[in-house]
Design a protein around this motif. Structure first.
Motif, PDB file in Angstrom:
ATOM      1  N   MET A   8       0.735  -1.227  -0.184  1.00  0.00           N
ATOM      2  CA  MET A   8      -0.322  -0.072   0.470  1.00  0.00           C
ATOM      3  C   MET A   8       0.926   1.269   0.309  1.00  0.00           C
ATOM      4  O   MET A   8       1.965   1.633   0.876  1.00  0.00           O
ATOM      5  N   THR A   9       0.727   2.164  -0.608  1.00  0.00           N
ATOM      6  CA  THR A   9       1.675   3.262  -1.152  1.00  0.00           C
ATOM      7  C   THR A   9       1.133   4.170   0.106  1.00  0.00           C
ATOM      8  O   THR A   9      -0.349   4.415   0.152  1.00  0.00           O
ATOM      9  N   SER A  10       2.165   5.099   0.596  1.00  0.00           N
ATOM     10  CA  SER A  10       1.332   6.420   0.890  1.00  0.00           C
ATOM     11  C   SER A  10       0.916   7.445   0.850  1.00  0.00           C
ATOM     12  O   SER A  10       1.284   7.618  -0.368  1.00  0.00           O
ATOM     13  N   ARG A  11       0.032   8.827   1.577  1.00  0.00           N
ATOM     14  CA  ARG A  11      -0.724   9.472   0.616  1.00  0.00           C
ATOM     15  C   ARG A  11       0.779  10.042  -0.265  1.00  0.00           C
ATOM     16  O   ARG A  11       0.604  11.366  -1.234  1.00  0.00           O
ATOM     17  N   ARG A  12       2.204  10.539   0.469  1.00  0.00           N
ATOM     18  CA  ARG A  12       3.280  10.653   0.563  1.00  0.00           C
ATOM     19  C   ARG A  12       3.761  10.402  -1.209  1.00  0.00           C
ATOM     20  O   ARG A  12       4.013  11.125  -1.838  1.00  0.00           O
ATOM     21  N   ASP A  13       3.430   9.299  -0.851  1.00  0.00           N
ATOM     22  CA  ASP A  13       4.284   8.688  -2.643  1.00  0.00           C
ATOM     23  C   ASP A  13       3.064   9.028  -3.594  1.00  0.00           C
ATOM     24  O   ASP A  13       3.601   8.970  -4.198  1.00  0.00           O
ATOM     25  N   GLN A  14       1.754   9.090  -3.226  1.00  0.00           N
ATOM     26  CA  GLN A  14       0.849   9.722  -4.297  1.00  0.00           C
ATOM     27  C   GLN A  14       0.907  11.047  -4.513  1.00  0.00           C
ATOM     28  O   GLN A  14       0.568  11.163  -5.694  1.00  0.00           O
ATOM     29  N   ASN A  15       0.810  11.868  -3.458  1.00  0.00           N
ATOM     30  CA  ASN A  15       0.739  13.060  -3.937  1.00  0.00           C
ATOM     31  C   ASN A  15       2.706  13.083  -5.152  1.00  0.00           C
ATOM     32  O   ASN A  15       2.276  13.815  -5.882  1.00  0.00           O
ATOM     33  N   ARG A  16       3.838  12.472  -4.613  1.00  0.00           N
ATOM     34  CA  ARG A  16       4.875  12.683  -5.715  1.00  0.00           C
ATOM     35  C   ARG A  16       4.692  12.392  -6.779  1.00  0.00           C
ATOM     36  O   ARG A  16       5.087  13.176  -8.146  1.00  0.00           O
ATOM     37  N   ASN A  29     -11.178  15.208   2.281  1.00  0.00           N
ATOM     38  CA  ASN A  29      -9.870  15.016   0.834  1.00  0.00           C
ATOM     39  C   ASN A  29     -11.214  14.394  -0.071  1.00  0.00           C
ATOM     40  O   ASN A  29     -11.328  14.035  -1.082  1.00  0.00           O
TER      41      ASN A  29
END
Length: 118
Positions: A1-9, A83
């Protein structure tokens, strides 16, 4: 599962255009964003209309930044949203150049059990 920070990047790198990426990192935007959140008491304005108290973590441009760049920092054009409401506001995939979702079929495994009863 990817973090929100990774998704934003990922979104910043591959989806968002370079001009708006620079805008959203600017001090002017951060100041306007904080002013909108303070004005709205850090609460999602769509959820309040439904009598729910939800913290706002996004500031939405009512009139889109791409169409109305002159309203980018105008407080009356900014709305604090959670969100989930922000995603609903922008619609689903297929809008604004996003990929259309691929239709998926559910897979079922049928097995025949033992007919003996214990």
């Amino acid at each position: 599962m990817t973090s929100r920070r990774d998704q934003n990047r990922y979104y910043d790198r591959y989806k968002r255009d370079k001009g708006s990426r620079a805008f959203y990192r600017s001090t002017a935007w951060e100041t306007a964003r904080v002013q909108a959140l303070i004005r709205d008491n850090y609460l999602c304005q769509h959820c309040i209309k439904r009598k729910k108290l939800t913290p706002a973590d996004m500031v939405h441009h009512i009139k889109p930044l791409s169409d109305y760049p002159d309203l980018a920092l105008v407080l009356e054009n900014l709305l604090s949203l959670c969100n989930g409401c922000h995603n609903k506001e922008h619609g689903g995939p297929g809008e604004r150049g996003e990929a259309t979702p691929v239709a998926r079929r559910a897979r079922f495994i049928v097995s025949k059990g033992n007919s003996e009863v214990f």
